[in-house]
Write a protein that holds these residues in place. Structure first.
Motif, PDB file in Angstrom:
ATOM      1  N   ASP A  36      42.699  40.535  34.817  1.00 50.90           N
ATOM      2  CA  ASP A  36      41.443  40.017  35.360  1.00 50.90           C
ATOM      3  C   ASP A  36      40.396  41.034  34.937  1.00 50.90           C
ATOM      4  O   ASP A  36      40.320  41.357  33.764  1.00 50.90           O
ATOM      5  CB  ASP A  36      41.568  39.916  36.889  1.00 50.90           C
ATOM      6  CG  ASP A  36      40.444  39.090  37.502  1.00 50.90           C
ATOM      7  OD1 ASP A  36      39.677  38.505  36.715  1.00 50.90           O
ATOM      8  OD2 ASP A  36      40.330  39.049  38.726  1.00 50.90           O
ATOM      9  N   ILE A  37      39.624  41.570  35.881  1.00 48.11           N
ATOM     10  CA  ILE A  37      38.722  42.649  35.484  1.00 48.11           C
ATOM     11  C   ILE A  37      39.566  43.878  35.179  1.00 48.11           C
ATOM     12  O   ILE A  37      39.288  44.619  34.252  1.00 48.11           O
ATOM     13  CB  ILE A  37      37.668  42.906  36.583  1.00 48.11           C
ATOM     14  CG1 ILE A  37      36.659  41.753  36.546  1.00 48.11           C
ATOM     15  CG2 ILE A  37      36.953  44.225  36.349  1.00 48.11           C
ATOM     16  CD1 ILE A  37      35.533  41.894  37.526  1.00 48.11           C
ATOM     17  N   ASP A  38      40.649  44.080  35.915  1.00 51.86           N
ATOM     18  CA  ASP A  38      41.625  45.123  35.574  1.00 51.86           C
ATOM     19  C   ASP A  38      42.887  44.471  35.027  1.00 51.86           C
ATOM     20  O   ASP A  38      43.081  43.273  35.160  1.00 51.86           O
ATOM     21  CB  ASP A  38      42.014  45.945  36.818  1.00 51.86           C
ATOM     22  CG  ASP A  38      40.875  46.802  37.305  1.00 51.86           C
ATOM     23  OD1 ASP A  38      39.962  47.062  36.509  1.00 51.86           O
ATOM     24  OD2 ASP A  38      40.903  47.191  38.477  1.00 51.86           O
ATOM     25  N   MET A  39      43.741  45.291  34.433  1.00 49.35           N
ATOM     26  CA  MET A  39      44.993  44.768  33.904  1.00 49.35           C
ATOM     27  C   MET A  39      46.146  45.483  34.605  1.00 49.35           C
ATOM     28  O   MET A  39      46.170  46.705  34.691  1.00 49.35           O
ATOM     29  CB  MET A  39      45.057  45.030  32.413  1.00 49.35           C
ATOM     30  CG  MET A  39      46.206  44.381  31.738  1.00 49.35           C
ATOM     31  SD  MET A  39      45.838  44.208  30.002  1.00 49.35           S
ATOM     32  CE  MET A  39      46.798  45.514  29.360  1.00 49.35           C
ATOM     33  N   GLU A  40      47.081  44.694  35.130  1.00 50.54           N
ATOM     34  CA  GLU A  40      48.200  45.307  35.824  1.00 50.54           C
ATOM     35  C   GLU A  40      49.449  45.186  34.974  1.00 50.54           C
ATOM     36  O   GLU A  40      49.742  44.103  34.461  1.00 50.54           O
ATOM     37  CB  GLU A  40      48.414  44.577  37.148  1.00 50.54           C
ATOM     38  CG  GLU A  40      48.469  45.509  38.343  1.00 50.54           C
ATOM     39  CD  GLU A  40      48.580  44.730  39.614  1.00 50.54           C
ATOM     40  OE1 GLU A  40      47.547  44.215  40.067  1.00 50.54           O
ATOM     41  OE2 GLU A  40      49.698  44.597  40.139  1.00 50.54           O
ATOM     42  N   ILE A  41      50.196  46.283  34.835  1.00 51.02           N
ATOM     43  CA  ILE A  41      51.422  46.203  34.056  1.00 51.02           C
ATOM     44  C   ILE A  41      52.604  46.671  34.887  1.00 51.02           C
ATOM     45  O   ILE A  41      52.464  47.449  35.809  1.00 51.02           O
ATOM     46  CB  ILE A  41      51.340  47.009  32.741  1.00 51.02           C
ATOM     47  CG1 ILE A  41      51.047  48.469  33.048  1.00 51.02           C
ATOM     48  CG2 ILE A  41      50.293  46.433  31.832  1.00 51.02           C
ATOM     49  CD1 ILE A  41      51.132  49.323  31.823  1.00 51.02           C
ATOM     50  N   ARG A  75      27.744  37.402  35.123  1.00 49.39           N
ATOM     51  CA  ARG A  75      28.403  36.653  36.184  1.00 49.39           C
ATOM     52  C   ARG A  75      29.907  36.924  36.288  1.00 49.39           C
ATOM     53  O   ARG A  75      30.504  36.685  37.336  1.00 49.39           O
ATOM     54  CB  ARG A  75      28.160  35.149  36.021  1.00 49.39           C
ATOM     55  CG  ARG A  75      26.763  34.777  36.438  1.00 49.39           C
ATOM     56  CD  ARG A  75      26.509  33.294  36.496  1.00 49.39           C
ATOM     57  NE  ARG A  75      25.088  33.090  36.719  1.00 49.39           N
ATOM     58  CZ  ARG A  75      24.533  33.057  37.925  1.00 49.39           C
ATOM     59  NH1 ARG A  75      25.285  33.169  38.993  1.00 49.39           N
ATOM     60  NH2 ARG A  75      23.237  32.912  38.053  1.00 49.39           N
ATOM     61  N   THR A  76      30.536  37.429  35.214  1.00 45.11           N
ATOM     62  CA  THR A  76      31.964  37.745  35.348  1.00 45.11           C
ATOM     63  C   THR A  76      32.175  38.847  36.375  1.00 45.11           C
ATOM     64  O   THR A  76      33.196  38.895  37.045  1.00 45.11           O
ATOM     65  CB  THR A  76      32.590  38.225  34.013  1.00 45.11           C
ATOM     66  OG1 THR A  76      31.603  38.902  33.269  1.00 45.11           O
ATOM     67  CG2 THR A  76      33.172  37.095  33.237  1.00 45.11           C
ATOM     68  N   TYR A  77      31.192  39.764  36.480  1.00 44.42           N
ATOM     69  CA  TYR A  77      31.310  40.818  37.477  1.00 44.42           C
ATOM     70  C   TYR A  77      30.666  40.422  38.800  1.00 44.42           C
ATOM     71  O   TYR A  77      31.194  40.688  39.858  1.00 44.42           O
ATOM     72  CB  TYR A  77      30.646  42.111  36.987  1.00 44.42           C
ATOM     73  CG  TYR A  77      31.436  42.815  35.932  1.00 44.42           C
ATOM     74  CD1 TYR A  77      32.467  43.669  36.286  1.00 44.42           C
ATOM     75  CD2 TYR A  77      31.181  42.608  34.587  1.00 44.42           C
ATOM     76  CE1 TYR A  77      33.215  44.311  35.324  1.00 44.42           C
ATOM     77  CE2 TYR A  77      31.923  43.240  33.615  1.00 44.42           C
ATOM     78  CZ  TYR A  77      32.938  44.089  33.990  1.00 44.42           C
ATOM     79  OH  TYR A  77      33.678  44.716  33.036  1.00 44.42           O
ATOM     80  N   MET A  78      29.495  39.821  38.708  1.00 43.05           N
ATOM     81  CA  MET A  78      28.663  39.666  39.893  1.00 43.05           C
ATOM     82  C   MET A  78      28.844  38.332  40.603  1.00 43.05           C
ATOM     83  O   MET A  78      28.421  38.194  41.744  1.00 43.05           O
ATOM     84  CB  MET A  78      27.182  39.838  39.523  1.00 43.05           C
ATOM     85  CG  MET A  78      26.833  41.205  38.991  1.00 43.05           C
ATOM     86  SD  MET A  78      27.239  42.511  40.160  1.00 43.05           S
ATOM     87  CE  MET A  78      26.117  42.121  41.473  1.00 43.05           C
TER      88      MET A  78
END
Lengths: 406, 125
Positions: free
Chosen positions: B91-96, A367-370
């Protein structure tokens, strides 16, 4: 209207990815050797690939990430090295098969040996990727791929019986003799149908085309329509081979023999239609496969990637497919029978399928992705079952085929 | 009350895609460094984005091999460490907050661009 065109285009595009050296080789051999009886393997593979392609599109839409990217994060680098290396190795073999297919088509057309074509074809392939944008690659292969519809026309002209076809599609069978070869072909057909590069490519494509939530339904239609359309053509190849090559007792061991299959339907033109179909289908698949492999490299190591970027802006990505194409050309240069190479590559694809499909299934339930777009239990079960059965069958049948072919 | 989100270093940070301030891909979080302090708990000091770090995690030998191969294009300052304080978003990616073109994380990209891509047709555009 624009959306409708998009869906139509998506469906046509899928054929480019679907019909390739693998489908032509496995289907023509299966039809010539066992008539309609292996159609069930094609049906099984198609069901599975529809689910997988729909999932990979949905994954890209819901998470804004490609599968490879997410697999790296969820499972970590050390766990990924071996499956990744195996996938790349198989991709390389399949790319060599596709290049080989184009080269054989050129050999049939000109009489110049296929090995001599390896380097010119590889350069043409590379140059196109180097200068073209994603849409050119995608739409160009789609339009040219329509020539493969000639197999469907041939099947219809030869009077294939729909009732008999339908029965063979849904009833798995085992012939009294040549069982090992039969199973090997069944596995190769499944491997050719569920090519992992297909859904990896599809998810990267969804990201390159910036699909958002409004694409959820089109995605479903494109996945189902496109894969069914592709399967229809593969099926037609099998049917035509069954109707023309089997009665003559021709066992297809090379593309030269397969090239005879369109003669009864189209006369002398049949030969040329086969050559063009083979060349176009293989070249299209080679384009997608080279890109899919470069995507996988870039997304595993976190490089900047994109076919719409100039090579200067994505040097590592561009060099990845460059090296990949060069290696595949070397394999073609060794002079291995391209059809045998193709069949084995497809069977090995089935073996490693769980390595790509199972982690992907796990992610589809995360669920973190979807978010709310996770898989239903039904689709989990369908894909897991087909993938595992195919892998087990492959592990059993490959050694038997190697022993049997001596 | 604001809900606190818990982050697990290995599950949520390690192997995350890193983007620079213009959202260009830098690489992955290949390693995380903690700083030990006298009389205080350790804290996250930096992360490394470097293929050699990733290969070291796979095994000692593969790490040595990777380091040997990478020495061809690597400038000084490897493995490159991004200070944790530069992280802007996770988040799902990391921004620096860096410009990737100015960091050694792009050494390989630059090396390929200047030594290979430049000499191929269309490679200068």
């Amino acid at each position: 209207m624009k959306r409708f065109l998009g869906i139509a285009l998506g469906i046509v595009t899928s054929i480019g990815g679907f019909l390739d050296a693998g489908s032509i080789a496995t289907s023509s051999q299966a039809g010539a050797a066992f008539g309609y009886s292996l159609l069930w393997a094609l049906a099984l593979g198609t069901v599975c690939v529809i689910f997988l392609v729909e999932m990979s599109g949905r994954f890209a839409i819901a998470s804004k990430h490609t599968i490879t990217d997410a697999i790296r994060k969820r499972f970590g680098f050390p766990a990924l090295v071996v499956p990744f290396a195996l996938t790349m190795l198989v991709n390389l073999l399949v790319l060599a098969s596709e290049l080989g297919g184009v080269c054989v088509a050129l050999e049939l057309a000109t009489g110049i040996g296929f090995q001599l074509w390896a380097i010119p074809v590889a350069i043409a392939l590379w140059l196109l990727l180097w200068v073209a944008t994603f849409d050119v690659v995608e739409e160009g292969t789609a339009l040219l791929g329509l020539v493969t519809l000639c197999f469907v026309v041939a099947a219809w002209k030869l009077g294939a019986e729909p009732a008999e076809l339908a029965r063979a599609l849904v009833t798995p069978s085992l012939p009294p003799d040549e069982r090992a070869h039969y199973l090997f072909l069944a596995v190769s057909i499944v491997g050719a149908t569920i090519a992992p590069y297909l859904f990896l490519f599809y998810s990267s494509g969804a990201i390159e085309d910036r699909w958002d939530k409004s694409y959820l339904t089109p995605n479903r239609l494109i996945a189902a329509g496109g894969m069914l359309f592709g399967a229809l053509i593969s099926m037609a190849v099998l049917v035509v081979a069954a109707l023309t090559l089997k009665p003559e007792g021709i066992h297809v061991e090379s593309y030269e023999q397969a090239a005879l299959m369109l003669l009864p339907a189209f006369g002398r033109w049949g030969f040329w239609l086969f050559i063009v179909s083979l060349a176009v289908a293989c070249f299209g698949a080679a384009l997608e496969l080279s890109l899919a492999s470069a995507y996988a490299m870039a997304q595993t190591f976190g490089w900047n990637w994109g076919e719409n970027l100039r090579p200067r802006k994505a040097a590592r990505f561009s060099m990845a497919y460059t090296v990949f194409i060069a290696l595949a050309a070397l394999i073609v240069l060794t002079g291995l029978n391209p059809m045998k190479l193709t069949l084995f590559s497809m069977a090995i694809t089935a073996v490693i399928l769980p390595l790509t499909a199972m982690p992907f299934l796990i992610l589809m339930n995360d669920r973190t992705y979807m978010g709310s777009h996770v898989n239903s239990r039904f689709s989990n079960i369908v894909v897991a079952l087909i993938v595992l059965v195919a892998a087990v069958l492959a592990i059993v049948s490959i050694p038997l085929e190697i022993i049997g072919s001596r | 009350m604001k809900r606190r989100r818990l982050i697990y270093l290995v599950r949520d940070v390690l192997d995350t895609q890193v983007l620079d301030r213009k959202k260009r891909a830098i690489g992955k979080v290949d390693g995380i460094g903690l700083e030990l302090r006298d009389g205080a708990p350790p804290r996250v000091a930096y992360f490394e984005s470097d293929a050699v770090t990733a290969w070291r995690r796979f095994g000692r030998r593969s790490g040595r091999w990777a380091a040997r191969i990478a020495s061809r294009w690597r400038g000084p300052g490897h493995p490159y460490r991004f200070p944790w304080l530069r992280v802007r978003e996770l988040d799902i990616d990391m921004e620096i907050d860096v410009d990737v073109e100015r960091t050694p994380a792009f050494d390989f990209e630059r090396w390929l661009r200047e030594h290979v891509v430049r000499y191929l047709p269309g490679g200068r555009r």
